[in-house]
Each structure stands twice: as C-alpha cells, then as structure tokens.
Design an enzyme around this catalytic site. Structure first.
Site, mmCIF file in Angstrom:
data_model
loop_
_atom_site.group_PDB
_atom_site.id
_atom_site.type_symbol
_atom_site.label_atom_id
_atom_site.label_comp_id
_atom_site.label_asym_id
_atom_site.label_seq_id
_atom_site.Cartn_x
_atom_site.Cartn_y
_atom_site.Cartn_z
ATOM 1 N N THR A 50 0.856 -1.193 0.000
ATOM 2 C CA THR A 50 0.000 0.000 0.000
ATOM 3 C C THR A 50 0.889 1.239 0.000
ATOM 4 O O THR A 50 1.066 1.894 1.037
ATOM 5 C CB THR A 50 -0.973 -0.040 1.205
ATOM 6 N N HIS A 51 1.502 1.520 -1.163
ATOM 7 C CA HIS A 51 2.388 2.672 -1.306
ATOM 8 C C HIS A 51 1.841 3.661 -2.331
ATOM 9 O O HIS A 51 1.776 4.853 -2.076
ATOM 10 C CB HIS A 51 3.789 2.219 -1.739
ATOM 11 N N ASP A 72 7.874 8.328 -3.565
ATOM 12 C CA ASP A 72 7.921 7.445 -2.411
ATOM 13 C C ASP A 72 9.303 7.653 -1.767
ATOM 14 O O ASP A 72 10.313 7.775 -2.488
ATOM 15 C CB ASP A 72 7.765 5.994 -2.861
ATOM 16 N N PHE A 111 21.339 3.963 1.285
ATOM 17 C CA PHE A 111 21.300 5.127 0.403
ATOM 18 C C PHE A 111 20.153 6.047 0.788
ATOM 19 O O PHE A 111 20.260 7.248 0.784
ATOM 20 C CB PHE A 111 21.092 4.689 -1.054
ATOM 21 N N ALA A 144 -12.275 -6.177 1.831
ATOM 22 C CA ALA A 144 -13.366 -5.637 2.648
ATOM 23 C C ALA A 144 -13.279 -4.116 2.762
ATOM 24 O O ALA A 144 -12.193 -3.555 2.636
ATOM 25 C CB ALA A 144 -13.279 -6.240 4.048
ATOM 26 N N GLN A 161 -12.487 -1.897 4.832
ATOM 27 C CA GLN A 161 -11.866 -1.973 6.164
ATOM 28 C C GLN A 161 -12.187 -0.787 7.070
ATOM 29 O O GLN A 161 -12.536 -0.965 8.236
ATOM 30 C CB GLN A 161 -10.347 -2.121 5.999
ATOM 31 N N TRP A 169 1.248 -0.049 8.583
ATOM 32 C CA TRP A 169 0.988 1.286 9.099
ATOM 33 C C TRP A 169 -0.410 1.797 8.758
ATOM 34 O O TRP A 169 -1.091 2.414 9.582
ATOM 35 C CB TRP A 169 2.057 2.264 8.603
ATOM 36 N N SER A 209 -3.108 0.107 8.304
ATOM 37 C CA SER A 209 -4.108 -0.572 9.137
ATOM 38 C C SER A 209 -4.092 -0.021 10.558
ATOM 39 O O SER A 209 -5.142 0.115 11.191
ATOM 40 C CB SER A 209 -3.860 -2.082 9.148
ATOM 41 N N ASP A 225 8.646 -2.779 8.836
ATOM 42 C CA ASP A 225 8.301 -1.961 10.006
ATOM 43 C C ASP A 225 7.336 -2.645 10.976
ATOM 44 O O ASP A 225 7.033 -2.117 12.040
ATOM 45 C CB ASP A 225 7.658 -0.648 9.520
HETATM 46 C C1 U2F Z 1 2.765 -2.329 3.387
HETATM 47 O O1 U2F Z 1 1.495 -2.546 3.927
HETATM 48 P P1 U2F Z 1 0.226 -3.439 3.522
HETATM 49 O O2 U2F Z 1 -0.340 -2.994 2.252
HETATM 50 O O3 U2F Z 1 0.474 -4.890 3.621
HETATM 51 O O4 U2F Z 1 -0.769 -3.094 4.781
HETATM 52 P P2 U2F Z 1 -1.318 -1.746 5.386
HETATM 53 O O5 U2F Z 1 -0.294 -0.684 5.495
HETATM 54 O O6 U2F Z 1 -1.972 -2.154 6.644
HETATM 55 O O7 U2F Z 1 -2.401 -1.279 4.344
HETATM 56 C C2 U2F Z 1 -3.480 -2.059 3.981
HETATM 57 C C3 U2F Z 1 -4.512 -1.115 3.364
HETATM 58 O O8 U2F Z 1 -5.479 -1.883 2.655
HETATM 59 C C4 U2F Z 1 -6.785 -1.583 3.099
HETATM 60 C C5 U2F Z 1 -6.625 -0.981 4.484
HETATM 61 C C6 U2F Z 1 -5.270 -0.283 4.397
HETATM 62 O O9 U2F Z 1 -5.449 1.043 3.874
HETATM 63 O O10 U2F Z 1 -7.693 -0.100 4.765
HETATM 64 N N1 U2F Z 1 -7.575 -2.850 3.093
HETATM 65 C C7 U2F Z 1 -8.861 -2.815 2.672
HETATM 66 O O11 U2F Z 1 -9.404 -1.739 2.367
HETATM 67 N N2 U2F Z 1 -9.563 -3.983 2.616
HETATM 68 C C8 U2F Z 1 -9.018 -5.190 2.970
HETATM 69 O O12 U2F Z 1 -9.717 -6.195 2.880
HETATM 70 C C9 U2F Z 1 -7.676 -5.203 3.423
HETATM 71 C C10 U2F Z 1 -6.982 -4.017 3.491
HETATM 72 C C11 U2F Z 1 3.788 -3.001 4.309
HETATM 73 F F1 U2F Z 1 3.560 -4.345 4.307
HETATM 74 C C12 U2F Z 1 3.674 -2.424 5.717
HETATM 75 O O13 U2F Z 1 4.641 -3.043 6.543
HETATM 76 C C13 U2F Z 1 3.863 -0.901 5.692
HETATM 77 O O14 U2F Z 1 3.619 -0.376 6.978
HETATM 78 C C14 U2F Z 1 2.873 -0.288 4.686
HETATM 79 C C15 U2F Z 1 3.055 1.211 4.514
HETATM 80 O O15 U2F Z 1 4.320 1.500 3.998
HETATM 81 O O16 U2F Z 1 3.000 -0.906 3.401
#
Ligand code: U2F
Length: 412
Positions: free
Chosen positions: A19-20, A118, A162, A289, A291, A309, A311, A330
């Site tokens: 989620t970037h 990013d 870097f 979902a 969320q 982050w 979530s 993280d």
């Molecule tokens: C990476 O994160 P992820 O994408 O694995 O997970 P989150 O940062 O928690 O983001 C998940 C997003 O997806 C949405 C939820 C979050 O905005 O609302 N979502 C949804 O709408 N429905 C669903 O069924 C499931 C999720 C990385 F893995 C992390 O370690 C980092 O912290 C993050 C940010 O850099 O990026």
C-alpha cells in the site's frame, strides 16, 4: 482555469508494491485540486496504475496524468515468490522512471520543477539536482520506522542505506502521520530533515477511493452487538503460513466471537476443512473488505493485523484495539509501539498464531480491564488524529506547506 504560459510540472514517482502508490496518489489528488494550473505526471507500473486509478473519472483526476514505467519483468514471467518481482523492479530503477519522465516532459512540453516520490527512492536526490528541481519524498509508514532507518548506522540493506543518506537532502519529507502520535519521535525527526511535514492520517486528510461492500459486511455488522466483532486482515502482501491460519481459525471457533475475515487467498482450500460451513452464522470470510467502514462500526471490537501502518491508522481512527502478528519491515516495530508506547494493542504469545495464544489475546482485549484501558487510550489517540486533521490542525497546516513547496505557489 489552465494558464497556458504556466510551466510547472510535478513528477510523482510511486513505489508500485504494497500500500504505497494509493496513498501517494491520494496526497497528490488533494494538491492537484488546489493547483489546477500545474501539471502532475504520476509514474508507476502498468499494473499499479490500473489499480490505483480504477474508478477515478476525468473530473477527479483533473491535471494528473498517469504514465506507466517498466516493471523490469521478462515477458510471461511467473514469480517464484512474492518478493522476487520487487527485487527485479528495483534493479530496473532508476532507468525505467527516467525513460517515462522523458516521455512526460516531451508530451507536456514542460520540464520537471518538483519531484514528489515514495521515500524509498533515494535516487531522487540526484535526479532532483539534475533537473534543478525540488524533491519532496513521502514516507508511507510510521515515524518510528523512518527514525529507525535514519538512526541505524550499520544497515544490511544497501538500498535503505542510500535512502537514509538521501532524505536530509530533500526540500521536505512528508509522512502519513500526525505529530501527536508520538511527539518525541516527531521532534527527533525534525532535527534530521530540512523540514518534516506530518500530513496524515490520510484516511482523514486526503480523498479516498471508494471500497464497495460486495459481501454485505456492513449490514451484517448491524446485526451484531456493540464491540463484539473480530476483524481480521493481513494487508495487501501477507498470507500467514498454513499452521497459523489453522490456529487462528480454531481460536475463532473456540471463542465463538463473531468475525469478519478479509482473506486474500482461497478460503475453501487454505482454511481448515469444514471451517467455513461450521462458522457460517458466526462470521464472514470475504475478499477485499471496506476496512475503514468496518472499523468505524460500533460492532467492531478488535482487529487482528500484521501491523501495517495504514491498518494501524485505520484502527486508531476507528477506535479499535489491535492484536498484531508482524511479518516483515516496520511491522515488528509497529507491534512493539502498539503495546509498549500507546497501550492500544499487543503481540501474541511466542509472536505467532497458536490456538491457545490467540484465544488468550482475544479474551484479554474483549473481556478484561486491560481491553477497556486499550479502548480508552485508542479513543484519546483518535481524538488527537481528528484534531490534527481539523481546519486548524497541524496536518492541515502542513498540507498547505506541502502544496506551496510542491507547486511554488501560495494557496491561502
Ligand atoms: C505495506 O502494507 P500493507 O499494504 O500490507 O498493509 P497496510 O499498510 O496495513 O495497508 C493495507 C490497506 O489496505 C486496506 C486498508 C489499508 O489502507 O484499509 N484494506 C482494505 O481496504 N480492505 C481489505 O480487505 C484489506 C486491506 C507493508 F507491508 C507495511 O509493513 C507498511 O507499513 C505499509 C506502509 O508502507 O506498506
């Protein structure tokens, strides 16, 4: 109105995994709406662009144009694991971005005046020098993890090494957070960068794309008692190993808490045999979902997460405590912070899902004083997030500063 003599052109470089890209686009959408005369070119892979621009019409995009960058993968490539394509993409950088930027400059007839990227893209520090442009990176995770990178001298990962050397060269560093989330960390970061701009939580400060409730989670939540439902999601990248999925499923059956499980794989195949049938009135296993809406619903009681982050911010805004099972990056630091700094959640016994450990963690949040305290503390954090995002809040002011830096204009 578009000023034909305007030559400002902001290149936005997104990281196309996890989620970037979506949060970066949300930030840029708000900025672009304030500066209709400035051109914004958004660079990501075709796959990422297709996903983040889905459902956005011309009117919502205004002056933002997507450009596809090469993903570095050979034709008909089949990944052997989830991380492999990311490594191949990183090898194609920065050449793939430069090629696409050249195309956007040619098409628009405008040189790049600012790079918004990013924060992973350390190469933007040099690129900005080359273009004589400003550089404003966005850190999409929390303040603790960026500080850990900046403070760590002996990094094993050269890419990140870097990164930490490059970030102090940025005109400003933006972060999807709010200063009150942990003031000592924000102060420390302020001393490391030319300018730190807390502009989050994006869920409150930026336009969001709509997530449809295809499986009827929200009407189902209306039938559940307040604070009783367990919401489970491990974000966009992670799938826990089979024995942990089984342990979590068994814990849900044992405790009988109602649940919504956002499951990204094939639940029929990957969850224990008969689980879906046995729990069909107890809970819902769904694909993607809505969320944030689920976490804002009064029935939500606890969130099982990987400690991503976004979530964590969703849970803070929803006022829902967390049980976190971190996997990479993280996430361990985020989990420790939940438990030891904010007191709004915690990890699991042994750090992984076992049936007993999961039952214990669930019961502790759902039916003890400890859980009550967590709920109170998370509501306090939620209030400070709302204040930061309010009309006179820090994140709102910082967003104004971000827009002024990026567009070179005053939009008061
Ligand atoms: C990476 O994160 P992820 O994408 O694995 O997970 P989150 O940062 O928690 O983001 C998940 C997003 O997806 C949405 C939820 C979050 O905005 O609302 N979502 C949804 O709408 N429905 C669903 O069924 C499931 C999720 C990385 F893995 C992390 O370690 C980092 O912290 C993050 C940010 O850099 O990026």
């Amino acid at each position: 109105t578009v000023c034909p003599t305007d030559d400002r052109h902001v290149a936005v470089l997104a990281f196309p995994y996890g989620t970037h890209a979506a949060p970066l686009l949300n930030l840029v959408r708000r900025t672009a709406a304030e500066a209709p005369e400035v051109t914004f070119s958004f660079f990501s892979t075709k796959r990422s662009n297709t996903s983040v621009f889905a459902g956005l019409n011309e009117e919502q995009l205004l002056n933002i144009r997507p450009y596809d960058v090469d993903d570095g993968l050979p034709d008909n490539y089949v990944p052997s694991n989830a991380l492999e394509p990311i490594g191949m993409f990183v090898k194609a950088m920065p050449g793939n971005y430069k090629t696409a930027i050249d195309e956007a400059v040619k098409k628009s007839g405008r040189n790049i005046t600012c790079l918004v990227s990013d924060a992973f893209f350390w190469f933007c520090a040099d690129l900005a020098d080359e273009f004589k442009a400003k550089w404003v990176p966005l850190w999409t995770a929390g303040p603790h993890s960026i500080l850990a990178h900046v403070e760590t001298d002996l990094l094993e990962n050269r890419e990140l090494d870097f990164l930490t050397a490059a970030l102090p060269r940025a005109t400003a560093v933006a972060i999807n957070s709010f200063a009150a989330v942990h003031p000592p960390i924000a102060h420390e970061l302020e001393s490391k960068f030319q300018l730190l701009l807390n502009v989050g939580p994006f869920i409150l400060t930026m336009p969001q794309s709509f997530t449809p409730d295809e499986d009827g989670c929200l009407p189902w939540l209306n039938t559940q008692k307040e604070g009783t439902v367990v919401y489970i999601s491990f974000g966009s990248v992670i799938m826990p190993p089979p024995h942990e999925l089984a342990a979590l499923a068994e814990a849900l059956e044992e405790t009988k808490y109602p649940f919504i499980w956002a499951f990204r794989g094939n639940p029929e195949k990957q969850l224990p045999q008969g689980f879906l049938e046995r729990t069909k009135t107890q809970g819902k296993v769904v694909g993607w979902a809505p969320q944030m809406q689920i976490l804002k619903h009064a029935a939500a009681g606890v969130c099982m997460t990987h400690g991503g982050w976004n979530s964590i911010l969703d849970c803070i805004v929803g006022g829902v405590p967390m049980i976190s099972r971190p996997f990479f990056g993280d996430q361990s630091l985020n989990t420790a912070t939940l438990e030891h700094v904010w007191g709004i959640g915690g990890g699991l016994e042994k750090g992984v899902f076992t049936k007993e450990g999961t039952v214990k963690a669930l019961q502790s949040i759902m039916s003890t004083e400890n859980g009550k305290m967590m709920r109170q503390k998370i509501v306090e954090l939620k209030d400070s997030a709302m204040a930061a995002a309010g009309p006179e809040g820090d994140s709102t002011k910082n967003f104004r500063a971000f827009t002024e830096i990026v567009t070179g204009s005053n939009y008061d």
